[in-house]
Design an enzyme around this catalytic site. Structure first.
Site, PDB file in Angstrom:
ATOM      1  N   CYS A 247      -3.649   1.010 -15.448  1.00 13.51           N
ATOM      2  CA  CYS A 247      -4.156   2.387 -15.302  1.00 13.51           C
ATOM      3  C   CYS A 247      -3.061   3.362 -15.720  1.00 13.51           C
ATOM      4  O   CYS A 247      -3.031   4.502 -15.263  1.00 13.51           O
ATOM      5  CB  CYS A 247      -4.682   2.649 -13.889  1.00 13.51           C
ATOM      6  SG  CYS A 247      -3.435   2.522 -12.609  1.00 13.51           S
TER       7      CYS A 247
ATOM      8  N   ASP B 176      -4.331  -7.511 -14.580  1.00 16.19           N
ATOM      9  CA  ASP B 176      -4.476  -6.080 -14.289  1.00 16.19           C
ATOM     10  C   ASP B 176      -3.131  -5.667 -13.683  1.00 16.19           C
ATOM     11  O   ASP B 176      -2.948  -5.679 -12.468  1.00 16.19           O
ATOM     12  CB  ASP B 176      -5.647  -5.895 -13.308  1.00 16.19           C
ATOM     13  CG  ASP B 176      -5.987  -4.439 -13.073  1.00 16.19           C
ATOM     14  OD1 ASP B 176      -5.882  -3.637 -14.018  1.00 16.19           O
ATOM     15  OD2 ASP B 176      -6.352  -4.105 -11.926  1.00 16.19           O
TER      16      ASP B 176
ATOM     17  N   LYS C 199     -11.742  -6.095  -8.841  1.00 17.09           N
ATOM     18  CA  LYS C 199     -12.137  -6.817 -10.063  1.00 17.09           C
ATOM     19  C   LYS C 199     -12.439  -8.279  -9.725  1.00 17.09           C
ATOM     20  O   LYS C 199     -13.335  -8.881 -10.310  1.00 17.09           O
ATOM     21  CB  LYS C 199     -11.059  -6.674 -11.138  1.00 17.09           C
ATOM     22  CG  LYS C 199     -10.918  -5.224 -11.577  1.00 17.09           C
ATOM     23  CD  LYS C 199      -9.831  -5.005 -12.591  1.00 17.09           C
ATOM     24  CE  LYS C 199      -9.549  -3.516 -12.751  1.00 17.09           C
ATOM     25  NZ  LYS C 199      -8.800  -2.936 -11.616  1.00 17.09           N
TER      26      LYS C 199
HETATM   27  C1  LIG Z   1      -2.934  -2.557 -10.362  1.00 12.57           C
HETATM   28  S1  LIG Z   1      -2.819  -3.465  -8.890  1.00 12.57           S
HETATM   29  C2  LIG Z   1      -4.151  -4.593  -9.078  1.00 12.57           C
HETATM   30  C3  LIG Z   1      -5.509  -3.996  -8.748  1.00 12.57           C
HETATM   31  C4  LIG Z   1      -6.587  -5.068  -8.656  1.00 12.57           C
HETATM   32  N1  LIG Z   1      -6.673  -5.854  -9.885  1.00 12.57           N
HETATM   33  C5  LIG Z   1      -7.973  -4.542  -8.307  1.00 12.57           C
HETATM   34  O1  LIG Z   1      -8.792  -4.356  -9.216  1.00 12.57           O
HETATM   35  O2  LIG Z   1      -8.258  -4.325  -7.135  1.00 12.57           O
HETATM   36  C6  LIG Z   1      -1.434  -4.480  -9.192  1.00 12.57           C
HETATM   37  C7  LIG Z   1      -1.149  -5.542  -8.133  1.00 12.57           C
HETATM   38  O3  LIG Z   1      -0.108  -6.387  -8.639  1.00 12.57           O
HETATM   39  C8  LIG Z   1       0.626  -6.897  -7.545  1.00 12.57           C
HETATM   40  N2  LIG Z   1       1.897  -7.410  -8.101  1.00 12.57           N
HETATM   41  C9  LIG Z   1       3.001  -6.699  -8.432  1.00 12.57           C
HETATM   42  N3  LIG Z   1       3.938  -7.518  -8.971  1.00 12.57           N
HETATM   43  C10 LIG Z   1       3.402  -8.774  -8.996  1.00 12.57           C
HETATM   44  C11 LIG Z   1       3.865 -10.045  -9.447  1.00 12.57           C
HETATM   45  N4  LIG Z   1       5.070 -10.177 -10.009  1.00 12.57           N
HETATM   46  N5  LIG Z   1       3.055 -11.105  -9.298  1.00 12.57           N
HETATM   47  C12 LIG Z   1       1.825 -10.980  -8.731  1.00 12.57           C
HETATM   48  N6  LIG Z   1       1.338  -9.805  -8.281  1.00 12.57           N
HETATM   49  C13 LIG Z   1       2.108  -8.714  -8.424  1.00 12.57           C
HETATM   50  C14 LIG Z   1       0.728  -5.719  -6.604  1.00 12.57           C
HETATM   51  O4  LIG Z   1       0.968  -6.167  -5.266  1.00 12.57           O
HETATM   52  C15 LIG Z   1      -0.625  -5.031  -6.791  1.00 12.57           C
HETATM   53  O5  LIG Z   1      -1.512  -5.415  -5.774  1.00 12.57           O
END
Ligand SMILES: C[S@@+](CC[C@H](N)C(=O)[O-])C[C@H]1O[C@@H](n2cnc3c(N)ncnc32)[C@H](O)[C@@H]1O
Length: 293
Positions: free
Chosen positions: A233, A180, A113
Site C-alpha cells: 500500500c 503483501d 486477504k
Molecule cells: C501489509 S501487512 C499485511 C496485511 C495483510 N496481508 C492483510 O491483507 O490483512 C504486513 C504484515 O507483514 C508482517 N511482517 C513484517 N515483516 C515480516 C517478515 N519478515 N516475515 C513475515 N511477516 C512479516 C507484519 O507483521 C504485518 O502484519
C-alpha cells in the site's frame, strides 16, 4: 536553497519530486476519509436491503458505501461482512487461489486477504497464513473464527516464519504465493503528526531492501509454473516498480512477468497501481510473476 530531507518538509519534497504535477491532488485525496467495500460472508445469511452498489469485476458479492456499521454476528454465528479497500481485493483476484492448490500468504495479518483466499479455496488444498508478529497472528486466528466455521478451516494453517528466510526451509512447494509486504504506508504517515515528524527517505530505502529479500525468497518457494503476487500500500516507487526492476536485474530468466487489467487503477512499468486521486481507492500496488525455474 537547501532541500530539506526529513520530517513533513522532507516528505513533501520527496513525494512531489516523485509524482510531479500529480502530487498536490494526490496528497489531497490521501487526506480524505477512506471508503469501504463490504464483502458478504458466504457463511452468514445477511443481505443488504435493496440493490447493493457493487463494482463490476470484483468476484465476491459485495456492497460499496462511504461508511458501514461495524460488522456483526448473525444468527448463524459468523460475522455478516468484511470491510476492506476495493484495491486490496485486487491481489487476491490476481492470485486466483483455487480449491486443491497449495497457497501461502507470506505476510498475512490481520488476515483480510487470507480470508478471501479461504472463501475461494472452499476448505480444499492448503492455505498457509504466515506472519512474524505474534500479536498480529492472533488477529488472523480471530478473523478465521469470526468468519469461518471450524469445519471449514481444515485446510488452514497459521505460521510464524520470517518471510525473507522461508526459502531456507522450503523450495518449489507452493502453487501460489501472496507477498503483501510491509511498506511505508504513506497514507497513515501523512495523517499522523508523530509519524511524519520522524519521516526520512532512508526509511523507504530500508523497507525496500527487506521487501526485495522477501520477494527473492518467494521466488524460491513457489513451484516452477506457479505464480507470485507482490503487493504494497506504498506510494514510493522504491517499494513498487523498483522492486520488480531489481528482480529483473538479479533473477531475470527465472520468471516471466504477467500483465492484466483490473477494474480500477492504471498500469505501471511492471505492474498495476490504484491511486485515490482518480479512483477514490488505494493507494495500492501489485505485480505478478510466473516462475519458470
Ligand atoms: C501489509 S501487512 C499485511 C496485511 C495483510 N496481508 C492483510 O491483507 O490483512 C504486513 C504484515 O507483514 C508482517 N511482517 C513484517 N515483516 C515480516 C517478515 N519478515 N516475515 C513475515 N511477516 C512479516 C507484519 O507483521 C504485518 O502484519
Amino acid at each position: 536553497m537547501v532541500n530539506v530531507l526529513k520530517g513533513p518538509e522532507g516528505f513533501e519534497n520527496f513525494y512531489s519530486e516523485m509524482f510531479k504535477a500529480r502530487w498536490p491532488i494526490l496528497k489531497e485525496s490521501l487526506l480524505l476519509p477512506k471508503k469501504h467495500v463490504a464483502i458478504l460472508n458466504p457463511f452468514s445469511k445477511f443481505k443488504f436491503p435493496g440493490d447493493p452498489i457493487s463494482m463490476t469485476g470484483i468476484p465476491y458479492p459485495h456492497h460499496i458505501a462511504d461508511s458501514f456499521p461495524h460488522p456483526e454476528k448473525t444468527e448463524e454465528g459468523y460475522f455478516n461482512y468484511y470491510l476492506m479497500d476495493a484495491a486490496s481485493i485486487l491481489p487476491v483476484m490476481a492470485l486466483d487461489p483455487q480449491p486443491g492448490q497449495r497457497v501461502v500468504d507470506l505476510c498475512a495479518a490481520p488476515g483480510g486477504k487470507s480470508l478471501l483466499c479461504a472463501w475461494k479455496m472452499d476448505n480444499q488444498g492448503l492455505l498457509v497464513s504466515n506472519d512474524r508478529s505474534a500479536a498480529r497472528r492472533a488477529r488472523i486466528h480471530k478473523i478465521f473464527d469470526e468468519y469461518l466455521p471450524k469445519t471449514s478451516q481444515k485446510n488452514l494453517k497459521v505460521t510464524a516464519h520470517d518471510a525473507s528466510k522461508w526459502c531456507l526451509y522450503e523450495k518449489n512447494v507452493y502453487d501460489k504465493v501472496l507477498l503483501d509486504a510491509p511498506c511505508s504506508s504513506e497514507r497513515h504517515v501523512l495523517i499522523d503528526p508523530k509519524e511524519i515528524a520522524l519521516w526520512a527517505p532512508g526509511r523507504t530505502k530500508a523497507i525496500a531492501v527487506s521487501q526485495f529479500a522477501m520477494l527473492a525468497s518467494a521466488l524460491d518457494i513457489v513451484k516452477p509454473g506457479g505464480t507470485i503476487v507482490y503487493s504494497t500500500c506504498a506510494l514510493s516507487e522504491l517499494e513498487n516498480d523498483d522492486i520488480l526492476r531489481k528482480l529483473q536485474q538479479k533473477r531475470g530468466g527465472r520468471y516471466e512477468l504477467l500483465r492484466r487489467e483490473f477494474p480500477i487503477g492504471e498500469p505501471t512499468e511492471f505492474g498495476w497501481q490504484v491511486l485515490p486521486d482518480n479512483t477514490g481507492w488505494g493507494p495500492f500496488y501489485l505485480a505478478m510473476v510466473k516462475k519458470i525455474k
